[in-house]
Design a protein around this motif. Structure first.
Motif, PDB file in Angstrom:
ATOM      1  N   ARG A  20     -57.335 -21.789 -53.305  1.00 49.75           N
ATOM      2  CA  ARG A  20     -57.673 -23.037 -53.974  1.00 49.75           C
ATOM      3  C   ARG A  20     -58.933 -23.634 -53.374  1.00 49.75           C
ATOM      4  NH1 ARG A  20     -52.559 -26.721 -51.836  1.00 49.75           N
ATOM      5  NH2 ARG A  20     -53.280 -26.968 -49.665  1.00 49.75           N
ATOM      6  N   GLN A  21     -59.584 -24.443 -54.177  1.00 43.76           N
ATOM      7  CA  GLN A  21     -60.818 -25.083 -53.725  1.00 43.76           C
ATOM      8  C   GLN A  21     -60.873 -26.507 -54.242  1.00 43.76           C
ATOM      9  OE1 GLN A  21     -64.396 -22.906 -54.696  1.00 43.76           O
ATOM     10  NE2 GLN A  21     -65.535 -23.918 -53.080  1.00 43.76           N
ATOM     11  N   ALA A  22     -60.875 -27.450 -53.313  1.00 43.52           N
ATOM     12  CA  ALA A  22     -60.998 -28.866 -53.642  1.00 43.52           C
ATOM     13  C   ALA A  22     -62.475 -29.245 -53.639  1.00 43.52           C
ATOM     14  CB  ALA A  22     -60.226 -29.697 -52.623  1.00 43.52           C
ATOM     15  N   PRO A  23     -62.829 -30.319 -54.343  1.00 39.93           N
ATOM     16  CA  PRO A  23     -64.243 -30.732 -54.398  1.00 39.93           C
ATOM     17  C   PRO A  23     -64.824 -30.939 -53.005  1.00 39.93           C
ATOM     18  CG  PRO A  23     -62.973 -31.935 -56.008  1.00 39.93           C
ATOM     19  CD  PRO A  23     -61.983 -31.173 -55.182  1.00 39.93           C
ATOM     20  N   GLY A  24     -65.978 -30.342 -52.769  1.00 44.93           N
ATOM     21  CA  GLY A  24     -66.659 -30.509 -51.499  1.00 44.93           C
ATOM     22  C   GLY A  24     -66.096 -29.699 -50.353  1.00 44.93           C
ATOM     23  N   LYS A  25     -65.115 -28.855 -50.649  1.00 43.38           N
ATOM     24  CA  LYS A  25     -64.486 -28.048 -49.601  1.00 43.38           C
ATOM     25  C   LYS A  25     -64.643 -26.565 -49.899  1.00 43.38           C
ATOM     26  CE  LYS A  25     -61.051 -31.436 -48.106  1.00 43.38           C
ATOM     27  NZ  LYS A  25     -59.620 -31.652 -47.774  1.00 43.38           N
ATOM     28  N   GLU A  26     -64.442 -25.754 -48.865  1.00 44.30           N
ATOM     29  CA  GLU A  26     -64.484 -24.314 -49.043  1.00 44.30           C
ATOM     30  C   GLU A  26     -63.201 -23.812 -49.703  1.00 44.30           C
ATOM     31  OE1 GLU A  26     -67.367 -23.105 -45.273  1.00 44.30           O
ATOM     32  OE2 GLU A  26     -65.287 -22.443 -45.338  1.00 44.30           O
ATOM     33  N   ARG A  27     -63.304 -22.661 -50.311  1.00 47.32           N
ATOM     34  CA  ARG A  27     -62.127 -22.037 -50.892  1.00 47.32           C
ATOM     35  C   ARG A  27     -61.178 -21.639 -49.767  1.00 47.32           C
ATOM     36  NH1 ARG A  27     -63.064 -17.975 -55.842  1.00 47.32           N
ATOM     37  NH2 ARG A  27     -64.302 -19.823 -56.338  1.00 47.32           N
ATOM     38  N   GLU A  28     -59.895 -21.959 -49.929  1.00 42.11           N
ATOM     39  CA  GLU A  28     -58.936 -21.685 -48.866  1.00 42.11           C
ATOM     40  C   GLU A  28     -57.754 -20.880 -49.379  1.00 42.11           C
ATOM     41  OE1 GLU A  28     -57.282 -25.282 -47.253  1.00 42.11           O
ATOM     42  OE2 GLU A  28     -56.184 -25.764 -49.085  1.00 42.11           O
ATOM     43  N   PHE A  29     -57.185 -20.123 -48.464  1.00 39.62           N
ATOM     44  CA  PHE A  29     -56.030 -19.290 -48.767  1.00 39.62           C
ATOM     45  C   PHE A  29     -54.791 -20.134 -49.017  1.00 39.62           C
ATOM     46  CE2 PHE A  29     -53.110 -15.870 -48.573  1.00 39.62           C
ATOM     47  CZ  PHE A  29     -52.057 -16.264 -47.751  1.00 39.62           C
ATOM     48  N   VAL A  30     -53.995 -19.699 -50.013  1.00 39.59           N
ATOM     49  CA  VAL A  30     -52.733 -20.369 -50.311  1.00 39.59           C
ATOM     50  C   VAL A  30     -51.547 -19.433 -50.083  1.00 39.59           C
ATOM     51  CG1 VAL A  30     -51.344 -21.450 -52.123  1.00 39.59           C
ATOM     52  CG2 VAL A  30     -53.811 -21.918 -51.988  1.00 39.59           C
ATOM     53  N   ALA A  31     -51.574 -18.262 -50.741  1.00 41.62           N
ATOM     54  CA  ALA A  31     -50.432 -17.349 -50.648  1.00 41.62           C
ATOM     55  C   ALA A  31     -50.889 -15.942 -51.014  1.00 41.62           C
ATOM     56  CB  ALA A  31     -49.307 -17.797 -51.574  1.00 41.62           C
ATOM     57  N   ALA A  32     -50.160 -14.945 -50.503  1.00 40.10           N
ATOM     58  CA  ALA A  32     -50.497 -13.553 -50.786  1.00 40.10           C
ATOM     59  C   ALA A  32     -49.227 -12.727 -50.923  1.00 40.10           C
ATOM     60  CB  ALA A  32     -51.382 -12.979 -49.684  1.00 40.10           C
ATOM     61  N   ILE A  33     -49.351 -11.626 -51.643  1.00 39.98           N
ATOM     62  CA  ILE A  33     -48.207 -10.733 -51.850  1.00 39.98           C
ATOM     63  C   ILE A  33     -48.712  -9.292 -51.810  1.00 39.98           C
ATOM     64  CG2 ILE A  33     -48.431 -10.795 -54.377  1.00 39.98           C
ATOM     65  CD1 ILE A  33     -45.299 -10.844 -54.444  1.00 39.98           C
ATOM     66  N   THR A  34     -47.902  -8.415 -51.243  1.00 41.11           N
ATOM     67  CA  THR A  34     -48.294  -7.018 -51.120  1.00 41.11           C
ATOM     68  C   THR A  34     -48.187  -6.285 -52.454  1.00 41.11           C
ATOM     69  OG1 THR A  34     -46.036  -6.470 -50.461  1.00 41.11           O
ATOM     70  CG2 THR A  34     -47.627  -6.908 -48.701  1.00 41.11           C
ATOM     71  N   GLN A  35     -48.715  -5.067 -52.480  1.00 38.44           N
ATOM     72  CA  GLN A  35     -48.625  -4.213 -53.665  1.00 38.44           C
ATOM     73  C   GLN A  35     -47.201  -4.098 -54.164  1.00 38.44           C
ATOM     74  OE1 GLN A  35     -49.940  -0.246 -53.083  1.00 38.44           O
ATOM     75  NE2 GLN A  35     -52.084  -0.752 -52.849  1.00 38.44           N
ATOM     76  N   SER A  36     -46.308  -3.851 -53.226  1.00 32.55           N
ATOM     77  CA  SER A  36     -44.909  -3.613 -53.573  1.00 32.55           C
ATOM     78  C   SER A  36     -44.190  -4.871 -54.000  1.00 32.55           C
ATOM     79  CB  SER A  36     -44.183  -3.015 -52.362  1.00 32.55           C
ATOM     80  OG  SER A  36     -44.117  -3.967 -51.321  1.00 32.55           O
ATOM     81  N   GLY A  37     -44.732  -6.013 -53.608  1.00 34.78           N
ATOM     82  CA  GLY A  37     -44.036  -7.271 -53.861  1.00 34.78           C
ATOM     83  C   GLY A  37     -42.985  -7.601 -52.827  1.00 34.78           C
ATOM     84  N   CYS A  38     -42.829  -6.734 -51.834  1.00 34.24           N
ATOM     85  CA  CYS A  38     -41.769  -6.927 -50.856  1.00 34.24           C
ATOM     86  C   CYS A  38     -42.110  -7.954 -49.783  1.00 34.24           C
ATOM     87  CB  CYS A  38     -41.437  -5.603 -50.177  1.00 34.24           C
ATOM     88  SG  CYS A  38     -40.694  -4.395 -51.292  1.00 34.24           S
TER      89      CYS A  38
END
Length: 124
Positions: free
Chosen positions: A37-55
């Motif tokens: 996500r990226q808020a106005p005036g801020k850098e893009r930041e990580f929120v969540a991630a998931i692997t290929q498998s979804g596990c």
């Protein structure tokens, strides 16, 4: 892969939204996926991630316990369920895909493809 994010909108604090990210192509299952996500005036930041498998999933501390990332390979779609939303969650949310690796990834430069972004606004 081409990504199309949707589901953003205006919601009151404490409310919920579910973001979707539809992927084109036949190799959806080979991609590690993430939300940023990226808020106005801020850098893009990580929120969540998931692997290929979804596990395996991984979350930023700021959203842990409130957001849930998931993927549906049959629909070639990535999701982000967002509960207990706060005004500080207001941002443009982007989905991203990485065409290699078996882990989850948290850096912007880890990803090869990006969706166009969907606006989430949380009012107090």
């Amino acid at each position: 892969v081409q990504l199309q994010a949707s589901g953003g909108g205006l919601v009151q604090a404490g409310g919920s939204l579910r973001l979707s990210c539809a992927a084109s192509g036949r190799t959806f299952g080979s991609y590690a996926l993430g939300w940023f996500r990226q808020a106005p005036g801020k850098e893009r930041e990580f929120v969540a991630a998931i692997t290929q498998s979804g596990c395996y999933t991984y979350y930023a501390d700021s959203v842990k316990g409130r957001f849930t990332i998931s993927r549906d390979s049959a629909r070639s779609t990535l999701y982000l369920q967002m509960n207990s939303l706060k005004p500080e969650d207001t941002a443009v949310y982007y989905c991203a895909a990485r065409n290699s690796g078996y882990y989850y990834y948290t850096r912007v430069n880890d990803y090869d493809s990006w969706g166009q972004g969907t606006q989430v606004t949380v009012s107090s």
